[in-house]
Design an enzyme around this catalytic site. Structure first.
Site, short mmCIF file in Angstrom:
data_model
loop_
_atom_site.label_atom_id
_atom_site.label_comp_id
_atom_site.label_asym_id
_atom_site.label_seq_id
_atom_site.Cartn_x
_atom_site.Cartn_y
_atom_site.Cartn_z
CG HIS A 1 -84.81 -37.58 -8.94
ND1 HIS A 1 -84.81 -36.21 -8.76
CD2 HIS A 1 -83.66 -37.88 -9.59
CE1 HIS A 1 -83.72 -35.72 -9.29
NE2 HIS A 1 -82.99 -36.69 -9.80
CG ASP B 1 -78.33 -43.60 -12.97
OD1 ASP B 1 -77.94 -43.51 -14.15
OD2 ASP B 1 -77.90 -42.90 -12.05
N1 ACO Z 1 -86.77 -47.63 -2.48
C1 ACO Z 1 -87.58 -47.69 -1.39
N2 ACO Z 1 -88.02 -46.60 -0.73
C2 ACO Z 1 -87.62 -45.40 -1.16
C3 ACO Z 1 -86.77 -45.26 -2.29
C4 ACO Z 1 -86.35 -46.43 -2.95
N3 ACO Z 1 -85.55 -46.35 -4.03
N4 ACO Z 1 -86.52 -43.94 -2.50
C5 ACO Z 1 -87.19 -43.28 -1.54
N5 ACO Z 1 -87.85 -44.16 -0.73
C6 ACO Z 1 -88.75 -43.83 0.39
C7 ACO Z 1 -87.98 -43.36 1.62
O1 ACO Z 1 -87.66 -44.44 2.46
C8 ACO Z 1 -88.97 -42.40 2.24
O2 ACO Z 1 -89.97 -43.15 2.86
P1 ACO Z 1 -90.72 -42.59 4.19
O3 ACO Z 1 -91.40 -41.34 3.77
O4 ACO Z 1 -91.64 -43.69 4.61
O5 ACO Z 1 -89.61 -42.33 5.20
C9 ACO Z 1 -89.62 -41.73 1.03
O6 ACO Z 1 -89.54 -42.70 -0.02
C10 ACO Z 1 -88.94 -40.43 0.61
O7 ACO Z 1 -87.57 -40.72 0.35
P2 ACO Z 1 -86.36 -39.80 0.77
O8 ACO Z 1 -85.20 -40.66 1.13
O9 ACO Z 1 -86.80 -38.76 1.77
O10 ACO Z 1 -86.09 -39.07 -0.59
P3 ACO Z 1 -84.80 -38.26 -0.96
O11 ACO Z 1 -85.26 -37.18 -1.84
O12 ACO Z 1 -84.03 -37.86 0.25
O13 ACO Z 1 -83.90 -39.32 -1.74
C11 ACO Z 1 -83.05 -40.64 -3.52
C12 ACO Z 1 -83.89 -39.40 -3.14
C13 ACO Z 1 -81.68 -40.56 -2.82
C14 ACO Z 1 -82.81 -40.62 -5.02
C15 ACO Z 1 -83.81 -41.91 -3.08
O14 ACO Z 1 -85.05 -41.98 -3.77
C16 ACO Z 1 -82.99 -43.18 -3.33
O15 ACO Z 1 -82.17 -43.55 -2.48
N6 ACO Z 1 -83.20 -43.87 -4.49
C17 ACO Z 1 -82.42 -45.03 -4.82
C18 ACO Z 1 -81.05 -44.62 -5.34
C19 ACO Z 1 -81.10 -44.01 -6.72
O16 ACO Z 1 -81.72 -44.54 -7.62
N7 ACO Z 1 -80.38 -42.89 -6.88
C20 ACO Z 1 -80.25 -42.20 -8.17
C21 ACO Z 1 -80.94 -40.87 -8.12
S1 ACO Z 1 -80.89 -40.11 -9.70
C22 ACO Z 1 -79.31 -39.59 -9.86
O17 ACO Z 1 -78.66 -39.10 -9.00
C23 ACO Z 1 -78.74 -39.82 -11.10
#
Ligand code: ACO
Length: 436
Positions: free
Chosen positions: A312, A370
């Site tokens: 998140h 979720d």
């Molecule tokens: N699985 C694997 N790796 C992940 C995940 C994941 N679900 N989420 C983040 N990471 C990693 C990224 O690759 C990144 O790694 P790095 O530092 O080596 O490059 C690091 O963790 C930070 O992630 P970001 O993408 O910079 O985080 P951001 O805040 O931009 O994204 C998000 C947040 C979109 C929720 C992301 O965690 C994600 O895509 N999760 C899966 C989708 C999801 O569950 N979305 C629902 C969110 S809650 C809502 O809206 C209701």
């Protein structure tokens, strides 16, 4: 550049030019302070750069507070755990919209007004026949909500508080009717009209699952579970869809159009579409033995696969809503007599394994709202394609509350971000015959 602060302002000086900017420090009631950079460009000729808005407060707001490190979520100051335990979705809607918990009479009047508006114009209902039977319900909901702009002309003076109020009640009341019609269209079943003797969640279940030829008793376990999920999803401060509603609304656009923009933004798998994606992922993983393979894929940057329902932007700790939903999964499955739920078992194991994995620990990736919601939606019979629609119904309250807050602020301005231009510098046009 160099800077110094005295607590109430931050002075930033460009040593090369000798120019400086005095940036006021704005304090909220809780949470980090924010530097007001409104005059930065004027004073120093630079912008701030923050793709994804990770460190930018786009607005002041009195509605919802999140402490992502501590895993805290407050609606108008009330902890989500207390509201989940003791309140109802209608009461929470009132709280989010109007700032205070209602008296019994205020709640009764508010609920009556929402019930009064549950039907949609018959012409809107006929829109559904224009969609192919396999249209995604989010596509239908976004289109039909946007089309409300073409019907309810009597309440689109955004500067009239009574117009705004009627719009608010209309959208919250009608979005379940629109959602249920999308579901019925996918099934090829007749549309079911709302029943105003039922509560909000019960009425939605009735419109989704009743058929004209049989009585449909609403299952109280299902309607209570849905009501609780709606409370948990009702608002989440400046998330992508709410910010979209604010941005679209800041142009003075018809508010139904602004809400439709929010529905579209919610649909993406990085946001509200994650609940649908989680179930697809769990089915794809299939068994506990496959978890290591999929975790390895989630960690592999070349694979595009992410662990859906994990991570998140704001929470770097447990999402408090995920904790509540996980506990609720146990209760709901037990009360429905479906304790043997392989997908829930798989989700629990996946969470356990991921939370011990160095990759997820180092990045503070925890289950979000979720991760478990789809298990409950499935248990109460809601098809996977409708999960994000359920989220949209609940979040309509947050969208409206934020839109109202923005429009009623005398200092409202059109939202208009700037950019760091990295394209070609000025060059002269060359006729096609002279191009190599
Ligand atoms: N699985 C694997 N790796 C992940 C995940 C994941 N679900 N989420 C983040 N990471 C990693 C990224 O690759 C990144 O790694 P790095 O530092 O080596 O490059 C690091 O963790 C930070 O992630 P970001 O993408 O910079 O985080 P951001 O805040 O931009 O994204 C998000 C947040 C979109 C929720 C992301 O965690 C994600 O895509 N999760 C899966 C989708 C999801 O569950 N979305 C629902 C969110 S809650 C809502 O809206 C209701």
């Amino acid at each position: 550049m160099s800077g110094k602060t005295n607590g109430t302002s931050f002075e930033l000086t460009d040593r090369a030019s000798g120019r400086s900017a005095l940036l006021p420090v704005r304090n909220g009631t809780i949470g980090p302070a924010a530097l007001d950079i409104g005059e930065l460009h004027h004073d120093l000729g630079v912008f701030t750069y923050d793709p994804g808005f990770g460190g930018t407060a786009a607005t002041e707001s009195r509605i919802t507070y999140i402490d992502g490190d501590a895993g805290v979520l407050l609606y108008r100051g009330y902890p989500i755990e207390q509201l989940a335990e003791r309140s109802t979705f209608m009461e929470v809607a009132y709280l989010l919209l109007l700032g205070e918990l209602p008296s019994a009479r205020q709640l009764q009047q508010f609920s009556a007004s929402i019930r009064y508006h549950t039907m949609i114009n018959e012409s809107l209902l006929r829109f559904f026949n224009g969609f192919h039977h396999n249209a995604h319900p989010m596509a239908m909901v976004s289109a039909v909500v946007g089309s409300m702009s073409a019907f309810y002309h009597d309440t689109t003076d955004i500067h009239n508080p009574r117009h705004r109020e009627i719009f608010s009640h209309r959208i919250i009341a009608k979005i379940p009717t629109i959602a249920a019609a999308a579901h019925k269209h996918s099934l090829g079943q007749p549309f079911i009209y709302p029943r105003n003797d039922l509560d909000y969640a019960g009425n939605l279940l009735h419109m989704m699952f009743a058929v004209p030829c049989e009585a449909y008793p609403v299952d109280p376990v299902a309607s209570q579970a849905l009501d609780l999920l709606f409370i948990l999803h009702a608002d989440h401060e400046q998330n992508a869809s709410t910010s979209t509603v604010r941005l679209a609304g800041s142009t003075g656009a018809n508010p139904y159009a602004a809400i439709s923009a929010g529905v579209s933004a919610l649909w993406g798998p990085a946001h509200g579409g994650a609940n649908e994606a989680v179930l697809a992922m769990l089915e794809q993983i299939g068994t506990v033995d496959n978890i290591p393979k999929y975790l390895a894929m989630a960690k592999d940057k070349s694979s595009h696969f992410r662990l859906m329902g994990f991570g998140h932007r704001v929470y770097k700790n447990f999402d408090p809503r995920a904790k509540i939903i996980r506990a609720m999964c146990h209760k709901v499955l037990e009360r429905l007599g479906r304790t043997d739920n392989p997908l829930f078992e798989l989700a629990l194991r996946l969470e356990e394994i991921a939370l011990k994995d160095e990759y997820f620990v180092a990045r503070k990736l925890y289950p979000n709202v979720d991760f478990y919601s789809g298990v409950i939606y499935s248990a109460i019979g809601i098809p996977r394609s409708m999960f994000t629609v359920m989220f949209a119904i609940a979040r309509s309250v947050g969208w409206v509350a934020h839109w109202q807050e923005m429009i009623s602020d005398p200092a409202m301005r059109i939202g208009r971000p700037r950019q760091l231009y990295t394209g070609p510098v000025r060059r002269d046009y060359v006729g096609v015959e002279q191009r190599g």
